[in-house]
Design a protein around this motif. Structure first.
Motif, mmCIF file in Angstrom:
data_model
loop_
_atom_site.group_PDB
_atom_site.id
_atom_site.type_symbol
_atom_site.label_atom_id
_atom_site.label_comp_id
_atom_site.label_asym_id
_atom_site.label_seq_id
_atom_site.Cartn_x
_atom_site.Cartn_y
_atom_site.Cartn_z
ATOM 1 N N GLY A 240 0.811 -1.211 0.000
ATOM 2 C CA GLY A 240 0.000 0.000 0.000
ATOM 3 C C GLY A 240 0.844 1.260 0.000
ATOM 4 N N VAL A 241 1.964 1.224 0.718
ATOM 5 C CA VAL A 241 2.878 2.367 0.728
ATOM 6 C C VAL A 241 3.453 2.583 -0.665
ATOM 7 C CG1 VAL A 241 5.080 3.231 1.623
ATOM 8 C CG2 VAL A 241 3.429 2.147 3.178
ATOM 9 N N ARG A 242 3.866 1.497 -1.312
ATOM 10 C CA ARG A 242 4.409 1.622 -2.670
ATOM 11 C C ARG A 242 3.364 2.211 -3.618
ATOM 12 N NH1 ARG A 242 5.898 -3.804 -1.812
ATOM 13 N NH2 ARG A 242 4.486 -4.437 -3.487
ATOM 14 N N GLU A 243 2.138 1.761 -3.488
ATOM 15 C CA GLU A 243 1.068 2.277 -4.341
ATOM 16 C C GLU A 243 0.869 3.774 -4.105
ATOM 17 O OE1 GLU A 243 -3.764 1.695 -5.026
ATOM 18 O OE2 GLU A 243 -2.632 0.245 -3.835
ATOM 19 N N ALA A 244 0.901 4.184 -2.850
ATOM 20 C CA ALA A 244 0.718 5.601 -2.523
ATOM 21 C C ALA A 244 1.845 6.448 -3.100
ATOM 22 C CB ALA A 244 0.642 5.772 -1.009
ATOM 23 N N LEU A 245 3.078 5.953 -3.003
ATOM 24 C CA LEU A 245 4.223 6.716 -3.494
ATOM 25 C C LEU A 245 4.238 6.770 -5.021
ATOM 26 C CD1 LEU A 245 7.056 5.440 -1.119
ATOM 27 C CD2 LEU A 245 5.752 7.567 -0.951
ATOM 28 N N ASP A 246 3.723 5.730 -5.659
ATOM 29 C CA ASP A 246 3.762 5.652 -7.119
ATOM 30 C C ASP A 246 2.572 6.322 -7.788
ATOM 31 O OD1 ASP A 246 6.124 4.286 -6.991
ATOM 32 O OD2 ASP A 246 5.225 2.302 -7.203
ATOM 33 N N ALA A 247 1.577 6.769 -6.989
ATOM 34 C CA ALA A 247 0.395 7.404 -7.568
ATOM 35 C C ALA A 247 0.823 8.588 -8.424
ATOM 36 C CB ALA A 247 -0.554 7.852 -6.462
#
Length: 266
Positions: A240-247
């Motif tokens: 989820g953190v990776r998804e947030a950073l990659d948004a």
């Protein structure tokens, strides 16, 4: 249903104890400040670097950078190479002083790498320090995305006996710092993502780790079945953190969970 809740709580508690044991073993490795990464070859002097923004990791109360060993490894495996951690002194007595230190480190990273912006991931108090920097010290011009894991946005009432410590008092509901953060923040450019767990026994009540502010672009992510120490460790949270950073866009992806603006990721 009650039996299922008890079983889930017991599993979460056992996981917290296992994580605590492992973290205590790793803690000495994170006491010293890490060596700063050299400037990448695509960071021309006075210019803007290409590629992904640097990520700065900020630990919680009486902790250090060792808490991010697994999260850092996960980010690196998925293509993030500009990852750094900041240790603030355990003797720090004012959240605002730690936020000023954070600001100096962000400026140093920007100058060294050529990136105009950085991303920050903060655990617990670290998230609150980063939020203060963004909202109150002009950090929104330098921080693109701020991800917070188990951060007491509305204050926590846990550990009353520890309230003698100034930082603990600043994390209490109604503190001067929290009143500042609740004030107007019109035009704030940073995107906020706040992970909160329904079994977080450090956040009392657990909903205090939700960030609700009318002037901020916020995505609250509800995590089910794990506690406070598991947030920077759990692989699903890391995803989820990776998804947030990659948004990629200016906003945060719409929630997938039962609550408006929130998601269940574990």
């Amino acid at each position: 249903m009650e039996f299922a809740k008890v079983t889930t709580l017991m599993k979460a508690t056992a996981l917290e104890l296992a994580i605590l044991t492992g973290h205590l073993a790793l803690y000495p490795t994170g006491i010293a400040a890490e060596r700063l990464a050299p400037a990448p070859p695509d960071a021309p002097a006075g210019g803007l670097a290409r590629g992904r923004r640097p990520v700065l990791l900020l630990h919680g109360f009486v902790d250090n950078r060792s808490v991010f060993v697994l999260l850092r490894r996960s980010l690196a495996r998925h293509g993030r190479d500009g990852i750094e951690s900041l240790n603030y002194s355990p003797l720090t007595c004012d959240l605002r002083a730690a936020a000023e230190l954070l600001g100096r480190r962000v400026d140093e990273i920007r100058a060294r790498t050529g990136h105009a912006e950085v991303d920050i991931v903060g655990h617990s108090l670290g998230g609150l320090i980063a939020r203060y920097y963004v909202q109150c010290l002009g950090g929104d011009a330098r921080v693109r995305t701020l991800v917070m894991l188990g951060t007491p946005h509305a204050g926590t009432t846990v550990a009353r006996l520890a309230a003698a410590h100034p930082l603990v008092r600043q994390m209490r509901p109604g503190s001067e710092v929290l009143r500042e953060l609740a004030g107007p923040a019109r035009g704030c450019r940073t995107r906020f993502v706040s992970f909160w767990s329904d079994l977080d026994q450090v956040m009392v009540p657990v909903e205090t780790a939700r960030l609700d502010h009318p002037d901020l672009v916020v995505h609250n992510v509800r995590v089910s079945g794990i506690g406070h120490l598991a947030l920077p460790v759990h692989p699903t949270v890391a995803a989820g953190v990776r998804e947030a950073l990659d948004a990629g866009g200016p906003g945060i992806p719409a929630g997938r969970g039962e609550e408006p603006g929130a998601s269940s990721v574990a």
